[in-house]
Design a protein around this motif. Structure first.
Motif, PDB file in Angstrom:
ATOM      1  N   LEU A 144       0.817  -1.209   0.000  1.00 29.10           N
ATOM      2  CA  LEU A 144       0.000   0.000   0.000  1.00 29.10           C
ATOM      3  C   LEU A 144       0.855   1.265   0.000  1.00 29.10           C
ATOM      4  CD1 LEU A 144      -2.923  -0.923   2.402  1.00 29.10           C
ATOM      5  CD2 LEU A 144      -3.106  -0.329  -0.012  1.00 29.10           C
ATOM      6  N   SER A 145       1.919   1.283   0.790  1.00 28.82           N
ATOM      7  CA  SER A 145       2.753   2.491   0.843  1.00 28.82           C
ATOM      8  C   SER A 145       3.470   2.719  -0.481  1.00 28.82           C
ATOM      9  CB  SER A 145       3.741   2.434   2.012  1.00 28.82           C
ATOM     10  OG  SER A 145       4.680   1.412   1.826  1.00 28.82           O
ATOM     11  N   LEU A 146       3.913   1.643  -1.143  1.00 29.96           N
ATOM     12  CA  LEU A 146       4.532   1.795  -2.464  1.00 29.96           C
ATOM     13  C   LEU A 146       3.515   2.320  -3.479  1.00 29.96           C
ATOM     14  CD1 LEU A 146       6.693  -1.464  -2.667  1.00 29.96           C
ATOM     15  CD2 LEU A 146       7.538   0.895  -2.557  1.00 29.96           C
ATOM     16  N   LYS A 175      -7.428  -2.559  -4.977  1.00 27.22           N
ATOM     17  CA  LYS A 175      -7.705  -1.274  -5.624  1.00 27.22           C
ATOM     18  C   LYS A 175      -6.406  -0.570  -6.010  1.00 27.22           C
ATOM     19  CE  LYS A 175      -9.985   3.150  -5.007  1.00 27.22           C
ATOM     20  NZ  LYS A 175     -10.541   4.114  -4.094  1.00 27.22           N
ATOM     21  N   SER A 176      -5.427  -0.560  -5.122  1.00 25.66           N
ATOM     22  CA  SER A 176      -4.145   0.095  -5.407  1.00 25.66           C
ATOM     23  C   SER A 176      -3.432  -0.542  -6.598  1.00 25.66           C
ATOM     24  CB  SER A 176      -3.227   0.039  -4.177  1.00 25.66           C
ATOM     25  OG  SER A 176      -3.749   0.829  -3.145  1.00 25.66           O
ATOM     26  N   ILE A 177      -3.454  -1.859  -6.656  1.00 21.49           N
ATOM     27  CA  ILE A 177      -2.780  -2.558  -7.758  1.00 21.49           C
ATOM     28  C   ILE A 177      -3.510  -2.299  -9.072  1.00 21.49           C
ATOM     29  CG2 ILE A 177      -2.206  -4.838  -8.704  1.00 21.49           C
ATOM     30  CD1 ILE A 177      -1.641  -5.715  -5.777  1.00 21.49           C
ATOM     31  N   GLU A 225       5.200   4.185  -6.493  1.00 18.54           N
ATOM     32  CA  GLU A 225       6.434   3.436  -6.713  1.00 18.54           C
ATOM     33  C   GLU A 225       6.221   1.928  -6.760  1.00 18.54           C
ATOM     34  OE1 GLU A 225       9.359   4.698  -3.897  1.00 18.54           O
ATOM     35  OE2 GLU A 225       9.152   6.801  -4.464  1.00 18.54           O
ATOM     36  N   LEU A 226       4.990   1.497  -6.924  1.00 21.73           N
ATOM     37  CA  LEU A 226       4.710   0.070  -7.031  1.00 21.73           C
ATOM     38  C   LEU A 226       5.235  -0.402  -8.380  1.00 21.73           C
ATOM     39  CD1 LEU A 226       3.323  -2.316  -5.575  1.00 21.73           C
ATOM     40  CD2 LEU A 226       1.258  -1.734  -6.835  1.00 21.73           C
ATOM     41  N   LYS A 227       6.225  -1.257  -8.354  1.00 19.08           N
ATOM     42  CA  LYS A 227       6.864  -1.730  -9.589  1.00 19.08           C
ATOM     43  C   LYS A 227       5.973  -2.765 -10.274  1.00 19.08           C
ATOM     44  CE  LYS A 227      10.739   0.521  -8.987  1.00 19.08           C
ATOM     45  NZ  LYS A 227      10.498   1.916  -9.132  1.00 19.08           N
TER      46      LYS A 227
END
Length: 190
Positions: free
Chosen positions: A27-29, A161-163, A34-36
């Motif tokens: 979640l923080s990435l 949701k974030s992904i 910055e989620l790769k």
């Protein structure tokens, strides 16, 4: 006094904390952008078949039919397959948790005017209309009592949701109490 039972409990607690830390890191990435993602072109049918294969034993054990329904002629998706499997695994786990014996969970892929929709649909208890807008919020729980013994963090749908949003997609839910729910992911074709 050290006993095998106490060590087992300690191990389970450590694993639960590890999962929570991993969830919070994801979640923080995502929050920081910055989620790769390792993007690849993949057919929706291939993605859904992989998820189905992983969950077939659990569905069979619970006497729930797990089906795949893919519209023919869909364009490839450009996604990170590992991350999208993570999303779908969360959705299927939830669907199986709330679908009674004899029910059905269907993994669908279909064309819509907004892109390609990947849907996890179940014949479970459903979610009340007043609760539906909040299900993707962090730590939100429809019923506190449902999660007390399950060790659930309330982060699964927020992570999904974030992904999905990192893929420039959208995620939404439709439900009718007593009939079931559908979680709908809309992605752009490759």
């Amino acid at each position: 006094e050290p006993t095998p039972e106490r060590f087992d409990v300690m191990n389970q607690e450590a694993l639960q904390l590890k999962r929570l830390v991993e969830d919070l890191r994801t979640l923080s990435l995502a929050d920081a952008g910055e989620l790769k993602l390792v993007l690849q072109n993949i057919q929706a049918s291939e993605l859904l078949a992989q998820v189905k294969q992983s969950f077939d034993p659990m569905a069979e054990e619970q006497n729930v039919a797990l089906k795949v329904d893919v519209e023919q002629g869909l364009a490839n998706l450009r996604i990170d397959p590992e991350r999208m499997v993570q999303v779908l695994a969360n959705l299927v786990t939830n669907a199986l948790r709330y679908t009674p014996s004899g029910g059905t969970v269907t993994l669908q892929a279909r064309q819509s005017k907004d892109g390609i929709q990947v849907v996890v649909k179940d014949t479970g208890a459903g979610i009340a209309a007043d609760k539906l807008p909040n299900i993707f919020e962090r730590f939100y729980r429809i019923e506190e009592s449902r999660y007390q013994d399950a060790g659930e963090s309330g982060l699964g749908l927020a992570i999904a949701k974030s992904i999905v949003e990192a893929h420039r997609g959208t995620i939404s839910a439709e439900s009718t109490v007593g009939v079931g729910k559908s979680i709908i992911i809309t992605l752009q074709p490759a």
